[in-house]
Write an enzyme that holds these catalytic residues in place. Structure first.
Site, PDB file in Angstrom:
ATOM      1  N   ASP A 477      42.014  40.355  41.716  1.00 46.58           N
ATOM      2  CA  ASP A 477      41.368  40.964  40.561  1.00 46.58           C
ATOM      3  C   ASP A 477      40.021  41.564  40.954  1.00 46.58           C
ATOM      4  OD1 ASP A 477      41.208  41.731  37.915  1.00 46.58           O
ATOM      5  OD2 ASP A 477      41.542  39.718  37.113  1.00 46.58           O
ATOM      6  N   ASP A 547      45.194  45.172  30.939  1.00 43.79           N
ATOM      7  CA  ASP A 547      44.928  43.910  30.252  1.00 43.79           C
ATOM      8  C   ASP A 547      45.468  43.926  28.827  1.00 43.79           C
ATOM      9  OD1 ASP A 547      43.754  42.572  32.323  1.00 43.79           O
ATOM     10  OD2 ASP A 547      41.695  42.861  31.645  1.00 43.79           O
TER      11      ASP A 547
END
Length: 725
Positions: A477, A547
Site C-alpha cells: 500500500d 478503495d
C-alpha cells in the site's frame, strides 16, 4: 515484421500485419512523422509535406523560406532554433544556454527489445519484436539523443523512449527529459483521458481538441488517482465498436505530463514524459539518462479493439512471466471486517469460516505490527504486535495453511509514522527540506526512497518476512502523496533529481524482492487506484482498483480502467451493505457479479452474515471457481457504457462459453424496450443458454441481441450464460 529503411524515399517503415508507422528524414537532418495507421504494403510519399513561405517562420536554410521547423510534422522537437511548439526536451549547459542542434546521424535495426536500466518496460524476445534506434547528435556540445522504437510482431503497437547521452567534457542539466513526441497531420480529433479522484477513479473524459494546449499531469510524486498517465486521440465518430483511436500510455509511476497541442497549421502534437516541473538531472560527461517507455496503441476497431490489444500485451509482455498464465486465488481481506481490531483468536475464527466457504487466500491487512491501534503510529516498525498475535505472523500463517488456504500480509513500506521507532532512529530518512516543517498526510511521512540506505533497509525488512516461506501474497500500500521532496543526502544541484530517484529507488526494491521471491503474489495498492499504472504492473500483476467497493460506483470505475487493463489485473471485492464508502445498500448478488468482473475476493466479516447470505457466498465462490478461466483469461468486451441511470453491460467470452452481465443501475419509469447485442461472439457457432436450454447462433446474438427484461428495482443484475456448442 520488417523495419525497413528506404534510402531513395529517405524514410523508415515500421510495419507488421496490422499497422504501419513511417518516419521521414528531411534535408538529411530532421526526422518527420509521415504516417501511423492501418498497414501499408508500400510507401512512396503520396502524402507529400506542404512547403509554404509563411510569415513569422524561421528558416534553418536561409535560401529556402518554405522550409521551417515550426511547420514540419516532427518526431522530436528542437530547442531554441525554430520549433516553438511544445518541447520534448530541454538541456542547459554550464553557461546557462539552452540552445541545442540535434541532427540525424545514423540508425540501427535490431531483433528483439532491450530492457531499460533501472526502469520497467514491456518484455519481448527476438521472435516478438524488432527495434529501431535513430541517433541524433549535437556536434557543438557533443551531445547525443537516441530515439528508440520497438515494433511488436502481432499487435498494432509500438513503444517509444529516448536515451540522452553526454559525450562532452562538461556536465549539462537535463531540465526536460521527454519520452516521446510526434506530430499528426490532422486536427479532427477528440481528446480522451481517464480522470477522477480517490474513491472515484478512471472516469472517462472525452472532449474535442481545441487550439492551444490540453494536458493531464501529476506533480504529486505518483501517477495519481486524478489522472491515469494515458491519453488517446479519437476520431469524432469513434465508438466502442468502430472508428480509429491513437492511444499513448506511460510506463512510469511518478510525476508525468501528457499533452496535446493543436497548432496553427492544423497539426496535432502529442508529447509525453516525466513532468519537467520539479525535475532536473545532472548529466555528467560519459553518462546516459534513460527515459521511461511510452506504449503507442492504434485501433481501427473502436475502443474495444484498443482494449483487446492493451489486455493481451499487458498480460503477455508486461507482468512477470510467472504470473502470465497463473490463475489468481479468491481472497478474503480482513480490513473492512476488522479495521485495527485484531486478535489471533478472532482471526483464526474468521479463517476457519472463510475456508469452509471456499476462500483460497486469507489476507491480514493493517494493524498487525508495532503499536498499530490507529493510523497515527508505528509505520516503519514492521515487527509483530505480540499482544494481538502471540504466536506471531508465522503461527497465524501456519494455521491458515493448515486450513488449506494461502496466507497474505499487508505492508505500507514507503511510509513512516512520527510515532515509530524507525523515525526516532532515522529522522533523516524521511523526505525533507532543511528548516521547513514536515507535512503529514494521514498522520504519516514518506520515507526517502532516493537514499540507497533506505532502499536496503526495506529490502532487508520485507525479505526477512518473505524468507520464512509463510507469506504467499503481499498487499503493498501507499497512502499519501509526496511533500518536502528533498533530502540531506544529495548535493544542491541534485535536489531536483529526487522525485525521479524516489521512483528509481522504488523500482529497485520491487525488482529485488520480486526476483528473489517470484512465487509471492504482490498486489499493488495506493489507497486503491492512486498508483495504478503500467510501471507498477511490471512488478505486481494486480492492483486494488479503488478503495470504493460500492457496486454502483465500481461499475463506472472498472469500466474506465478496462480501457487499459484486463479484469485479472483489477482487484474487486464483495464488501458489506450498507457500503462503508457511500452508505448504499445493494444486493449481495449484484455485489458478487461486480466483483467477479474483476480479480475476485471479499472484504467483510463473514460472521455478520445470515445463513442465507453465507449460502449465497458459497454459491458465488463455487461458480467463480468453475468459470475462473473465463473471467480471468477470456476476452473482455464492453457492450454498454454507464448511462445516466448507471446501466452498463459487458461480455466475457472464450472458446467454451460466454457470460454477458447487464447492470440496470437505477430503476427508471417508462423504461424503453431494450435489446442487448453481443457483437463479439463467434457468428458461425451455436450457443446454448444454460438457463433456458435454448440454442441460438452467435450471429443472432450478435446482431439481434437479447431482451433486457424490465425490473422495477434498483441495482438488479441480469446475467446471460451460454455454452458454446
Amino acid at each position: 515484421m520488417p523495419i525497413q529503411f528506404d534510402p531513395i524515399q529517405q524514410c523508415f517503415h515500421l510495419r507488421n500485419q496490422t499497422m504501419s508507422y513511417i518516419i521521414g528524414i528531411e534535408k538529411e537532418a530532421y526526422l518527420t512523422h509521415r504516417y501511423w495507421g492501418e498497414k501499408l504494403p508500400t510507401y512512396h510519399g503520396s502524402n507529400a509535406l506542404q512547403m509554404v513561405d509563411r510569415g513569422f517562420a524561421t528558416n534553418p536554410f536561409p535560401e529556402e523560406r518554405t522550409f521551417s521547423l515550426n511547420a514540419l510534422p516532427l518526431e522530436t522537437s528542437t530547442q531554441g532554433n525554430g520549433d516553438h511548439r511544445v518541447a520534448n526536451y530541454q538541456i542547459r549547459n554550464s553557461k546557462n544556454h539552452t540552445v541545442t542542434n540535434f541532427l540525424y546521424d545514423s540508425y540501427q535495426i535490431k531483433k528483439g527489445k532491450e530492457a531499460i536500466p533501472g526502469l520497467p518496460s514491456l518484455r519481448a524476445t527476438t521472435d516478438d519484436a524488432e527495434t529501431l534506434e535513430i541517433v541524433l547528435k549535437d556536434t557543438i556540445q557533443q551531445l547525443e539523443m537516441r530515439l528508440i522504437y520497438t515494433l511488436f510482431e502481432n499487435y498494432p503497437m509500438i513503444t517509444r523512449r529516448v536515451v540522452y547521452t553526454n559525450n562532452g567534457s562538461q556536465t549539462v542539466a537535463l531540465e526536460n527529459a521527454g519520452s516521446m513526441l510526434l506530430d499528426l497531420s490532422d486536427c479532427e480529433f477528440d481528446f480522451l483521458t481517464l480522470d477522477g479522484s480517490h474513491t472515484n477513479e478512471a472516469n472517462l473524459n472525452r472532449q474535442k481538441i481545441r487550439p492551444g494546449i490540453q494536458k493531464i499531469e501529476s506533480t504529486r510524486g505518483t501517477s495519481s488517482p486524478q489522472h491515469q498517465p494515458f491519453l488517446a486521440l479519437v476520431e469524432p465518430t469513434t465508438s466502442e465498436f468502430q472508428g480509429s483511436v491513437y492511444a499513448f500510455h506511460f510506463v512510469y509511476s511518478g510525476n508525468f505530463i501528457a499533452q496535446v497541442e493543436l497548432e496553427q497549421y492544423g497539426t496535432t502534437r502529442v508529447q509525453m514524459g516525466i513532468h519537467p516541473d520539479h525535475f532536473e538531472w545532472q548529466l555528467a560527461p560519459n553518462t546516459h539518462f534513460y527515459t521511461p517507455e511510452v506504449v503507442l496503441n492504434y485501433s481501427n476497431a473502436g475502443f474495444n479493439g484498443l482494449s483487446q490489444t492493451f489486455h493481451q500485451v499487458y498480460q503477455q509482455h508486461l507482468i512477470a512471466p510467472t504470473w502470465q498464465k497463473e490463475a489468481r486465488p479468491i481472497l478474503l481481506n480482513t480490513w473492512e471486517g476488522n479495521y485495527f481490531d485484531l486478535s489471533e483468536e478472532k482471526l483464526i475464527a474468521q479463517a476457519k469460516k472463510a475456508a469452509s466457504l471456499g476462500i483460497e487466500l486469507f489476507v491480514l491487512d493493517d494493524g498487525w505490527f508495532g503499536k498499530r491501534n490507529h493510523d497515527d503510529s508505528s509505520l516503519g516498525d514492521w515487527f509483530v504486535n505480540q499482544e494481538k498475535l502471540p504466536h506471531g505472523i508465522e503461527g497465524l500463517a501456519k494455521e491458515v495453511h493448515r486450513l488449506g488456504m494461502k496466507f497474505g500480509l499487508w505492508f505500507e513500506p514507503e511510509m513512516v509514522s512520527k510515532q515509530s521507532d524507525l523515525f526516532k532512529a532515522h529522522p533523516d530518512w524521511a523526505l525533507q527540506v532543511p528548516n521547513y516543517p514536515l507535512t503529514e498526510g494521514r498522520r504519516q511521512l514518506v520515507l526517502d526512497l532516493s537514499q540507497p540506505a533506505v532502499q536496503d533497509y526495506l529490502i532487508a525488512v520485507l525479505g526477512d518476512h518473505l524468507a520464512t516461506g509463510q507469506i504467499d501474497y503481499i498487499k503493498w500500500d501507499m497512502n499519501r502523496h509526496l511533500t518536502e521532496v528533498g533530502n540531506l543526502f544529495f548535493n544542491t544541484p541534485q535536489q531536483k533529481e529526487i522525485s525521479h530517484r524516489y521512483v528509481l529507488g522504488l523500482y529497485r526494491i520491487l525488482e529485488t524482492l520480486t526476483t528473489q521471491y517470484p512465487h509471492c503474489l504482490f498486489e499493488n495498492c495506493s489507497s486503491g487506484g492512486g498508483r495504478f499504472d503500467p510501471g507498477m504492473m511490471y512488478y505486481m500483476p494486480q492492483t486494488w482498483t479503488s478503495d470504493n467497493s460500492d457496486a454502483l460506483c465500481r461499475s463506472v470505475i472498472q469500466y474506465g480502467y478496462s480501457y487499459l487493463y484486463p479484469p485479472i489485473m483489477m482487484g474487486a471485492h464483495v464488501s458489506s451493505a450498507p457500503n462503508h464508502q457511500v452508505g448504499r445498500l445493494t444486493p449481495l448478488e449484484t455485489r458478487g457479479w461486480m466483483a467477479m468482473s474483476g480479480n475476485f475476493g471479499y472484504e467483510l466479516d463473514f460472521e455478520t452474515l445470515s445463513p442465507e447470505e453465507l449460502a449465497e457466498v458459497q454459491q458465488q465462490i463455487a461458480f467463480y471457481q468453475k468459470h475462473r478461466q473465463l473471467f480471468q483469461f477470456g476476452q473482455f468486451y464492453r457492450l454498454q457504457a454507464p448511462d445516466a441511470y448507471f446501466a452498463s453491460a459487458w461480455l466475457f467470452t472464450n472458446e467454451e462459453e460466454a457470460i454477458a452481465i447487464y447492470f440496470n443501475g437505477l430503476s427508471r419509469p417508462a423504461m424503453p424496450t431494450k435489446y442487448l447485442k453481443m457483437r463479439y461472439l463467434d457468428p458461425a457457432a451455436t450457443y446454448l443458454d444454460l438457463a433456458t436450454n435454448e440454442a441460438f447462433s452467435g450471429a443472432e446474438l450478435n446482431q439481434a441481441g437479447v431482451l433486457i427484461p424490465r425490473v422495477k428495482r434498483d441495482f438488479h443484475t441480469q446475467v446471460f450464460h451460454w455454452k458454446k456448442q
